[in-house]
Design an enzyme around this catalytic site. Structure first.
Site, PDB file in Angstrom:
ATOM      1  N   ASN A   1       2.754  -2.915   1.153  1.00  0.00           N
ATOM      2  CA  ASN A   1       3.394  -3.994   1.937  1.00  0.00           C
ATOM      3  C   ASN A   1       4.458  -4.721   0.997  1.00  0.00           C
ATOM      4  OD1 ASN A   1       2.223  -3.230   4.411  1.00  0.00           O
ATOM      5  ND2 ASN A   1       0.823  -4.726   4.444  1.00  0.00           N
TER       6      ASN A   1
ATOM      7  N   ARG B   1      -0.252   1.516   6.213  1.00  0.00           N
ATOM      8  CA  ARG B   1      -0.442   2.146   4.828  1.00  0.00           C
ATOM      9  C   ARG B   1      -1.551   2.972   4.807  1.00  0.00           C
ATOM     10  NH1 ARG B   1      -1.780  -3.374   1.905  1.00  0.00           N
ATOM     11  NH2 ARG B   1      -2.696  -3.676   3.748  1.00  0.00           N
TER      12      ARG B   1
END
Length: 83
Positions: free
Chosen positions: A30, A12
């Site tokens: 996520n 990320r």
């Protein structure tokens, strides 16, 4: 959607940096099933570059599949990590 070993490898944060470098807006997060979801808007070339990056990911990632889909444009002008 990005599948493989893509969580707990800095995906990320790395995706966020890459998107910002490319001038892309959107977000990355996520999912509870182990995948990473990215929503991105920007110039076609920049989006192609981000997709190519997502197919490899950061060191430690092992991307198995990237599944793109068309979504409505939101007009956002930032990219963020969502939790």
């Amino acid at each position: 959607m990005i599948e493989g070993r893509v969580q707990r490898v800095g995906f990320r944060a790395s995706c966020n940096r890459r998107a910002l470098d490319l001038g892309i807006s959107g977000w990355v997060r996520n999912l509870s099933d182990g995948r990473v979801e990215v929503q991105a808007e920007g110039p076609p070339l920049a989006l192609s570059e981000l997709r190519a990056w997502c197919e490899v990911g950061p060191p430690g990632a092992r991307v198995v599949r990237v599944t793109p889909s068309q979504l409505p444009i939101t007009g956002d002008d930032w990219f963020e990590v969502r939790y």
